[in-house]
Design a protein around this motif. Structure first.
Motif, short mmCIF file in Angstrom:
data_model
loop_
_atom_site.label_atom_id
_atom_site.label_comp_id
_atom_site.label_asym_id
_atom_site.label_seq_id
_atom_site.Cartn_x
_atom_site.Cartn_y
_atom_site.Cartn_z
N ILE A 11 32.53 46.45 39.52
CA ILE A 11 33.32 45.49 39.07
C ILE A 11 33.22 45.31 37.61
CG2 ILE A 11 33.29 43.03 39.61
CD1 ILE A 11 34.81 44.28 41.82
N TYR B 206 35.37 47.20 35.67
CA TYR B 206 36.79 46.69 36.09
C TYR B 206 37.13 45.59 35.02
CZ TYR B 206 40.80 45.08 38.08
OH TYR B 206 42.25 44.99 38.31
N GLN B 207 36.19 44.70 34.95
CA GLN B 207 36.51 43.59 34.10
C GLN B 207 36.61 43.92 32.71
OE1 GLN B 207 33.36 41.06 35.68
NE2 GLN B 207 34.55 40.15 37.09
N LYS B 208 35.52 44.63 32.17
CA LYS B 208 35.72 45.08 31.01
C LYS B 208 36.95 46.05 30.45
CE LYS B 208 32.04 43.12 29.23
NZ LYS B 208 31.62 42.05 28.38
N MET C 108 39.71 45.52 31.96
CA MET C 108 40.96 44.72 31.87
C MET C 108 41.01 43.85 30.47
SD MET C 108 42.83 45.37 34.41
CE MET C 108 43.95 44.17 34.63
N GLN C 109 39.64 43.41 30.02
CA GLN C 109 39.63 42.64 28.85
C GLN C 109 40.04 43.57 27.71
OE1 GLN C 109 35.57 41.51 28.49
NE2 GLN C 109 35.64 39.81 29.85
#
Length: 134
Positions: A115, A118-120, A122-123
């Motif tokens: 997760i 994934y977040q990095k 998307m950033q």
């Protein structure tokens, strides 16, 4: 090409799906920890480095520079030792709740790591799509 078609995000999605399924199997093991004759189950890792080397028989170590250490053998060797997954009780149940909790904890840590990646990702995509100077 949409964001969902990016290879990295596809791999993360596959990993999350595998971890979700593993959590389901572990929960099923814990739920059946008192069922006579129940055998604990677990999912195999989706990628196994040793198996990939065994299947890719053409993979060999090579000395590409005189400063490298010369390989002892031409083929990398891996040995696996058999270890019992868990104990079996007198009624035939092989679920050890402590082992299942360890597996659940490992899966949770791997899930959190996926997760985070994934977040990095998307950033970074948002930053790349942003207009200059904003």
């Amino acid at each position: 090409m949409g964001i969902a078609d990016l290879p990295l995000l596809g791999q993360i999605k596959g990993r999350l799906n595998w971890l979700d399924e593993r959590q389901r199997v572990i929960a099923q093991n814990v739920a059946n920890s008192d069922t006579p004759g129940y055998a604990a189950r677990d999912l195999n890792q989706p990628t196994d480095f040793a198996a990939a080397l065994r299947n890719g028989a053409g993979v060999r170590m090579a000395r590409t520079s005189a400063m490298h250490i010369a390989p002892q053998g031409q083929q990398a060797r891996f040995e696996s030792a058999a270890s019992p997954d868990s104990e079996t009780t007198l009624d035939g149940n092989s679920v050890v709740v402590e082992e299942q909790m360890l597996k659940m904890s490992e899966s949770r840590m791997a899930y959190d790591a996926a997760i985070g990646i994934y977040q990095k990702s998307m950033q970074m995509l948002r930053m790349a799509a942003r207009a200059p100077g904003r």
